[in-house]
Scaffold this active site. Structure first.
Site, mmCIF file in Angstrom:
data_model
loop_
_atom_site.group_PDB
_atom_site.id
_atom_site.type_symbol
_atom_site.label_atom_id
_atom_site.label_comp_id
_atom_site.label_asym_id
_atom_site.label_seq_id
_atom_site.Cartn_x
_atom_site.Cartn_y
_atom_site.Cartn_z
ATOM 1 N N ASP A 44 55.080 98.649 61.801
ATOM 2 C CA ASP A 44 54.191 99.126 60.739
ATOM 3 C C ASP A 44 52.769 98.610 60.963
ATOM 4 O O ASP A 44 51.849 98.939 60.205
ATOM 5 C CB ASP A 44 54.728 98.792 59.339
ATOM 6 C CG ASP A 44 54.901 97.315 59.096
ATOM 7 O OD1 ASP A 44 54.651 96.514 60.019
ATOM 8 O OD2 ASP A 44 55.286 96.943 57.967
ATOM 9 N N SER A 45 52.577 97.854 62.059
ATOM 10 C CA SER A 45 51.220 97.520 62.505
ATOM 11 C C SER A 45 50.417 98.793 62.746
ATOM 12 O O SER A 45 49.191 98.757 62.814
ATOM 13 C CB SER A 45 51.270 96.679 63.788
ATOM 14 O OG SER A 45 52.126 97.264 64.748
ATOM 15 N N ASP A 83 60.278 99.769 62.021
ATOM 16 C CA ASP A 83 60.050 98.893 60.870
ATOM 17 C C ASP A 83 60.338 99.595 59.544
ATOM 18 O O ASP A 83 59.935 100.756 59.347
ATOM 19 C CB ASP A 83 58.570 98.470 60.839
ATOM 20 C CG ASP A 83 58.339 97.135 61.518
ATOM 21 O OD1 ASP A 83 59.309 96.387 61.757
ATOM 22 O OD2 ASP A 83 57.158 96.839 61.803
ATOM 23 N N LYS A 112 64.047 97.097 61.449
ATOM 24 C CA LYS A 112 63.572 95.719 61.266
ATOM 25 C C LYS A 112 63.047 95.552 59.853
ATOM 26 O O LYS A 112 62.380 96.452 59.330
ATOM 27 C CB LYS A 112 62.477 95.401 62.296
ATOM 28 C CG LYS A 112 61.833 94.022 62.088
ATOM 29 C CD LYS A 112 61.058 93.538 63.302
ATOM 30 C CE LYS A 112 59.643 94.035 63.424
ATOM 31 N NZ LYS A 112 58.757 93.709 62.295
ATOM 32 N N GLU A 114 61.346 92.454 57.053
ATOM 33 C CA GLU A 114 60.706 91.142 56.977
ATOM 34 C C GLU A 114 61.323 90.284 55.888
ATOM 35 O O GLU A 114 61.595 90.776 54.785
ATOM 36 C CB GLU A 114 59.200 91.306 56.670
ATOM 37 C CG GLU A 114 58.433 91.977 57.784
ATOM 38 C CD GLU A 114 56.922 92.049 57.510
ATOM 39 O OE1 GLU A 114 56.431 91.388 56.558
ATOM 40 O OE2 GLU A 114 56.247 92.770 58.260
ATOM 41 N N GLU A 180 57.280 85.445 64.285
ATOM 42 C CA GLU A 180 55.839 85.666 64.429
ATOM 43 C C GLU A 180 55.061 84.412 64.031
ATOM 44 O O GLU A 180 55.226 83.892 62.915
ATOM 45 C CB GLU A 180 55.406 86.867 63.564
ATOM 46 C CG GLU A 180 53.924 87.171 63.686
ATOM 47 C CD GLU A 180 53.515 88.542 63.168
ATOM 48 O OE1 GLU A 180 54.397 89.325 62.751
ATOM 49 O OE2 GLU A 180 52.305 88.816 63.181
#
Ligand code: KIV
Length: 263
Positions: A44-45, A83, A112, A114, A180
């Site tokens: 999602d960057s 993501d 993925k 978070e 990260e």
């Protein structure tokens, strides 16, 4: 031969470095896979490096599905992680529905999400349905408004919490973990304690593999690239050569070097 989850787990066991890179469209995904990158992350960057937002928060599930579809049209062999974007995983039921879209419509191999404690129930629910899940601990871009962009796990209490959360994610059924911006010694310890591959970004070289945002490694980041990144175009005369050099340096343990440490 397409990369499978069992191949990635074997690479972790054999200490054979896993190379991962983000991609957001078909043509770059093609060249990334062609260079020998084993894992493509549709991160999602893309909200920041493709869409021009200041954070990843505005990215929608529809947009993640769209970019995953594009990537999977170009990628013919890498394992593809997509993501779950901000607020698409607030309950187990919503997480299942979001993951279903990323896999059924987008064609992702793995999703993925978070967080630690917050996502354990969802990870277990996805895993019981046969969905491969990648956790993400340390600096959490989706929680930036609350915690900022800071290295995590610097003191012994937060280091212990990260280790416990990593183990809890594995026990809940996560098959991979992204760490990260975690101090290198902690990232190494977490990797050694887990049976699943740990992919580091800004976390030193002691993890099972490395991931970078492709814009950072191609030197096309607008503004300042993170300290942990390296511009592989500096010594390459094409994108294909830069990608191949990234693969070689990660495999050989040359990247990341000490100057890329942030912790
Ligand atoms: O969205 C992304 O690209 C990521 C990486 C920074 C690991 O999550």
């Amino acid at each position: 031969m397409p990369i499978t989850l069992s191949k990635l787990k074997k690479m972790h066991q054999d200490n054979d470095k896993i190379v991962c890179l983000t991609a957001y469209d078909s043509s770059l995904a093609f060249w990334v896979a062609q260079a020998g990158v084993e894992v493509i992350l549709v991160g999602d960057s893309l909200g920041m490096v493709v869409q021009g937002h200041n954070t990843t928060l505005p990215v929608t599930l529809d947009e993640m599905v769209y970019h995953t579809q594009m990537v999977q049209r170009g990628n013919n062999q890498a394992w593809c992680i997509a993501d779950l974007p901000f607020m698409s995983d607030t309950t187990s039921q919503q997480t299942i529905e979001s993951a279903a879209r990323l896999m059924k419509e987008g064609g992702a191999n793995m999703v993925k999400l978070e967080g630690g404690q917050r996502v354990l129930e969802s990870v277990a629910a996805l895993s019981s349905l046969g969905v491969p899940v990648c956790g993400h601990l340390g600096l959490l871009p989706q929680s930036v408004e609350k915690y900022g962009y800071k290295v995590q796990g610097k003191d012994s209490e937060s280091a212990q919490r990260l280790l416990s959360e990593a183990i809890a994610l594995q026990n809940a059924g996560a098959e991979m973990l992204v760490l990260e911006c975690v101090p290198a010694n902690l990232a190494k310890e977490i990797t050694q304690q887990l049976d699943i591959p740990v992919i580091g970004i800004g976390s030193g070289k002691g993890t099972s593999g490395q991931v970078l945002v492709i814009n950072d490694m191609l030197g096309i980041t607008v503004g300042k690239a993170p300290k942990f990144a390296k511009n592989f175009m500096e010594q390459s005369d094409s994108i294909q050569v830069a990608l191949s050099n990234y693969v070689t340096e990660v495999k050989a343990g040359v990247f990341p070097a000490d100057k890329h440490l942030v912790g």
